[in-house]
Design a protein around this motif. Structure first.
Motif, PDB file in Angstrom:
ATOM      1  N   ARG A   1      35.113 -28.086  -6.616  1.00  0.00           N
ATOM      2  CA  ARG A   1      33.701 -28.053  -7.011  1.00  0.00           C
ATOM      3  C   ARG A   1      32.979 -29.324  -6.590  1.00  0.00           C
ATOM      4  NH1 ARG A   1      33.455 -27.487 -13.160  1.00  0.00           N
ATOM      5  NH2 ARG A   1      34.912 -25.824 -12.672  1.00  0.00           N
ATOM      6  N   THR A   2      33.648 -30.465  -6.748  1.00  0.00           N
ATOM      7  CA  THR A   2      33.021 -31.745  -6.428  1.00  0.00           C
ATOM      8  C   THR A   2      32.709 -31.860  -4.948  1.00  0.00           C
ATOM      9  OG1 THR A   2      34.187 -32.788  -8.260  1.00  0.00           O
ATOM     10  CG2 THR A   2      33.310 -34.246  -6.572  1.00  0.00           C
ATOM     11  N   ALA A  32      22.449 -41.838  -7.281  1.00  0.00           N
ATOM     12  CA  ALA A  32      23.429 -41.578  -8.325  1.00  0.00           C
ATOM     13  C   ALA A  32      22.831 -40.722  -9.436  1.00  0.00           C
ATOM     14  CB  ALA A  32      23.934 -42.907  -8.899  1.00  0.00           C
ATOM     15  N   HIS A  33      21.577 -41.005  -9.774  1.00  0.00           N
ATOM     16  CA  HIS A  33      20.917 -40.230 -10.832  1.00  0.00           C
ATOM     17  C   HIS A  33      20.776 -38.770 -10.421  1.00  0.00           C
ATOM     18  CE1 HIS A  33      18.278 -39.343 -14.190  1.00  0.00           C
ATOM     19  NE2 HIS A  33      17.439 -38.774 -13.337  1.00  0.00           N
ATOM     20  N   LEU A  67      22.283 -33.039 -10.630  1.00  0.00           N
ATOM     21  CA  LEU A  67      22.708 -31.842  -9.911  1.00  0.00           C
ATOM     22  C   LEU A  67      24.069 -31.370 -10.393  1.00  0.00           C
ATOM     23  CD1 LEU A  67      22.219 -29.779  -7.687  1.00  0.00           C
ATOM     24  CD2 LEU A  67      23.251 -31.371  -6.065  1.00  0.00           C
ATOM     25  N   SER A  68      24.969 -32.319 -10.665  1.00  0.00           N
ATOM     26  CA  SER A  68      26.298 -31.966 -11.149  1.00  0.00           C
ATOM     27  C   SER A  68      26.207 -31.194 -12.460  1.00  0.00           C
ATOM     28  CB  SER A  68      27.152 -33.226 -11.338  1.00  0.00           C
ATOM     29  OG  SER A  68      28.411 -32.908 -11.880  1.00  0.00           O
ATOM     30  N   ALA A  69      25.367 -31.653 -13.357  1.00  0.00           N
ATOM     31  CA  ALA A  69      25.206 -30.987 -14.646  1.00  0.00           C
ATOM     32  C   ALA A  69      24.659 -29.576 -14.466  1.00  0.00           C
ATOM     33  CB  ALA A  69      24.281 -31.810 -15.545  1.00  0.00           C
ATOM     34  N   LEU A 102      25.631 -23.679 -14.169  1.00  0.00           N
ATOM     35  CA  LEU A 102      25.555 -22.438 -13.408  1.00  0.00           C
ATOM     36  C   LEU A 102      26.924 -21.768 -13.301  1.00  0.00           C
ATOM     37  CD1 LEU A 102      23.952 -20.474 -11.619  1.00  0.00           C
ATOM     38  CD2 LEU A 102      24.437 -21.987  -9.677  1.00  0.00           C
ATOM     39  N   VAL A 103      27.942 -22.575 -13.016  1.00  0.00           N
ATOM     40  CA  VAL A 103      29.298 -22.030 -12.912  1.00  0.00           C
ATOM     41  C   VAL A 103      29.722 -21.407 -14.239  1.00  0.00           C
ATOM     42  CG1 VAL A 103      31.735 -22.642 -12.633  1.00  0.00           C
ATOM     43  CG2 VAL A 103      30.040 -23.570 -11.055  1.00  0.00           C
ATOM     44  N   ALA A 104      29.483 -22.127 -15.329  1.00  0.00           N
ATOM     45  CA  ALA A 104      29.883 -21.640 -16.646  1.00  0.00           C
ATOM     46  C   ALA A 104      29.181 -20.337 -17.007  1.00  0.00           C
ATOM     47  CB  ALA A 104      29.601 -22.704 -17.705  1.00  0.00           C
TER      48      ALA A 104
END
Length: 210
Positions: free
Chosen positions: A4-5, A19-20, A25-27, A32-34
């Protein structure tokens, strides 16, 4: 789920670059995956969450530094469980059935496996990735061919133990291995892992016949 990463990194590098933005985007991707998998009969939602090993493998794109690789193999080796009596060579005939059957704990709302078959219920679906019996033409090539496995390596205690450990938890031998952790994840019981070990190693197994 462990790659995923890689997807996140590519998206962030191309579109955001901070970084922000990466954290944001990661969150969103995690959410979305969940939400893509719905709870219900036959759904193992716990598989959507990465454990410590999977997170490290994603972070380093399956090529962790030596220190982290050592930490992974040490941690994963501690999870290995052996059958009663530590008999690592079981019934190769049953191992043959287990290697040919099973779905490897697939998930999804289209056709989820019955709960009774998800863990230790039917087999490892080994042919999806490996060639085994030379008479079987429907075999995968993602993993190495296992035809002649025991004939090439012998059946010493060291080979039997290595084979069992590899089947039970591949990351105990190779950090970030792409092979499913069959025993660790409960796809196969220790006794079933011993049966497949016998199928691979035993001189009587069709894998090892010329």
């Amino acid at each position: 789920m462990k790659n995923r990463t890689l997807i996140l990194s590519a998206l962030v590098a191309g579109a955001f670059g901070s970084a922000h933005a990466a954290e944001d985007l990661s969150a969103k991707v995690e959410k979305l995956v969940a939400s893509s998998f719905k709870p219900g009969e036959g759904q193992d939602m716990s598989r959507l969450a990465q454990d410590e090993t999977q997170k490290l493998c994603s972070k380093y794109r399956n090529n962790p530094p030596a220190k982290d690789a050592d930490a992974i193999t040490k941690r994963e080796r501690a999870t290995i469980k052996y059958p009663d009596g530590n008999k690592l060579m079981g019934d190769w005939k049953n191992g043959e059935k287990l290697a040919k059957g099973g779905f490897g704990m697939r998930i999804g709302a289209i056709e989820p496996d019955p709960a009774a078959k998800q863990k230790g219920g039917n087999g490892g679906n080994c042919y999806a990735c490996h060639a085994l019996d030379p008479k079987e033409v429907a075999a995968g090539n993602i993993g190495p061919s296992l035809t002649g496995y025991g004939a090439l390596r012998g059946a010493s205690d060291d080979i039997v133990t290595y084979t069992y450990d590899k089947l039970y938890n591949a990351q105990a031998t190779v950090a970030c291995s792409s092979m499913p952790r069959m025993g660790h994840n409960g796809i196969l019981t220790p006794a079933q892992v011993a049966d497949i070990t016998a199928y691979l190693v035993s001189p009587e197994s069709p894998l090892n016949q010329k």
